[in-house]
Design an enzyme around this catalytic site. Structure first.
Site, mmCIF file in Angstrom:
data_model
loop_
_atom_site.group_PDB
_atom_site.id
_atom_site.type_symbol
_atom_site.label_atom_id
_atom_site.label_comp_id
_atom_site.label_asym_id
_atom_site.label_seq_id
_atom_site.Cartn_x
_atom_site.Cartn_y
_atom_site.Cartn_z
ATOM 1 N N GLY A 45 0.764 -1.031 0.020
ATOM 2 C CA GLY A 45 -0.048 -0.035 0.160
ATOM 3 C C GLY A 45 0.677 1.004 -0.054
ATOM 4 C CB ALA A 46 1.002 4.309 -2.129
ATOM 5 N NE ARG A 87 5.628 -2.992 -5.062
ATOM 6 C CZ ARG A 87 4.369 -3.226 -4.833
ATOM 7 N NH1 ARG A 87 3.829 -2.962 -3.402
ATOM 8 N NH2 ARG A 87 3.522 -3.688 -5.741
ATOM 9 C CD GLN A 192 -3.122 -7.113 -3.771
ATOM 10 O OE1 GLN A 192 -3.826 -7.897 -4.783
ATOM 11 N NE2 GLN A 192 -1.845 -6.849 -4.182
ATOM 12 C CG ASP A 233 0.142 2.153 -5.449
ATOM 13 O OD1 ASP A 233 0.826 1.976 -5.026
ATOM 14 O OD2 ASP A 233 -1.234 1.800 -5.771
ATOM 15 C CG ASN A 243 -5.079 2.206 -7.086
ATOM 16 O OD1 ASN A 243 -4.638 2.199 -6.166
ATOM 17 N ND2 ASN A 243 -6.527 1.429 -7.219
ATOM 18 C CE LYS A 244 -2.125 -3.969 -6.804
ATOM 19 N NZ LYS A 244 -0.458 -4.266 -6.880
#
Length: 332
Positions: A45-46, A87, A192, A233, A243-244
């Site tokens: 998670g960012a 990352r 998730q 993110d 984002n995801k």
């Protein structure tokens, strides 16, 4: 459950790869372990990544055994570089690294710099906690009584080292007795949503349904879903949002069905240095995350696999950004 805790110069994290089957806390003893925890999604998670990165750098700095700046600086730079390389997509990680680097650049005494680095990491942690709480409060104002809100991936306390962003909005609306409910996508390939969001919604007492990623359009068409709220993110200057993976598809579906699509994120996720989503580096993860599930192969051997961890949603698909400073509506 606390995702991250700094205790007596030790970093304690909840291993999120084991949830919901096992609640196991890890005591990380050096910055290499912190870097590995970020890479392997034990912490994720960012906002949480940014907090962990700051503590990891502080960890590393405390281990440098010299009182001379000329010796301290190159060793510190190695630590900072290793944490920064973990990352590539989450802006919060690089924000934290930049702030820690600034502390070092501003100092002249090694002992004082070490103390200041720990203080800065704690400050970053507290700021993220406070930001997520404000985001949740502002966002809850957008949620009408009786609504059903869809969310994707996990943007709750586990992802934010605080109250939560997208999931915080849903939980806050529930706590305001608005009679809301939620849909949570399972979020392939690492689940998730099924593993983490479902757990957090259950613990918060929010009525919800867990669905597969491909079911979202079906429920939108049936008129069951009133809003979509996701985290982020990295957000470019023009509002394009990483984002995801799967977020972009949800935004397109939401637009097609006249459903507002909201992004909840702290200011630490906004990246003013890049003009648009075209400049966002998308992390490509191991193919085994798709071809294996809980250690069991689920796909044929020797096949090509694409596994981008994120996608980019264009700003024109986003109705509003929910930040700790208030609501930013499309075009503002």
């Amino acid at each position: 459950m606390k995702a991250i805790e700094w205790r007596n110069n030790r970093l304690i994290i909840l291993d999120q790869t084991l949830l919901p089957l096992e609640e196991k806390y890890l005591e990380l003893n050096d910055y290499h372990a912190v870097a590995e925890a970020i890479k392997t999604l034990r912490v994720r998670g960012a906002p949480s990544i940014g907090v962990a990165a700051a503590y990891g750098i502080a960890f590393g700095a405390l281990s440098i055994e010299t009182r001379y700046c000329s010796e301290f600086l190159p060793l510190y730079q190695q630590i900072s570089a290793e944490i920064a390389s973990t990352r590539p997509t989450a802006k919060n990680l690089f924000m934290a690294v930049e702030r820690m680097d600034h502390v070092v650049a501003s100092g002249t005494d090694v002992l004082q710099v070490k103390i200041s680095l720990v203080d800065e990491a704690v400050k970053i942690h507290r700021e993220e906690e406070e930001a997520s709480r404000k985001i949740s409060t502002f966002g809850a104002d957008l949620i009408q009584p009786g609504w059903t809100v869809l969310t994707h991936c996990n943007a709750g306390p586990l992802a934010t080292a605080g109250y939560g962003t997208a999931l915080g909005v849903i939980i806050a609306a529930h706590q305001q007795n608005k009679g809301i409910s939620a849909f949570a996508t399972e979020t392939r390939p690492l689940l998730q949503g099924a593993r983490l969001t479902a757990l957090e919604l259950k613990e918060a007492g929010v009525p919800f349904k867990l669905i597969t990623d491909s079911m979202a359009g079906h429920f939108m068409k049936k008129g069951v879903i009133n809003a979509v709220v996701v985290g982020a993110d990295r957000i470019a200057r023009n509002g394009d949002t990483a984002n995801k993976i799967g977020t972009y598809s949800l935004a397109v579906l939401a637009l097609a069905h006249g459903i507002p699509f909201y992004v909840a994120a702290p200011s630490s996720t906004f990246d003013k240095s890049i003009e648009s989503g075209n400049d966002i580096v998308i992390e490509e993860r191991k193919p085994e995350e798709i071809t294996y599930l809980r250690g069991q192969r689920i796909a044929p051997e020797n096949i090509d696999v694409a596994n981008p961890a994120f996608d980019v949603t264009p700003a024109n698909l986003i109705a509003a950004f929910i930040t700790e400073n208030g609501i930013i509506r499309r075009g503002e």
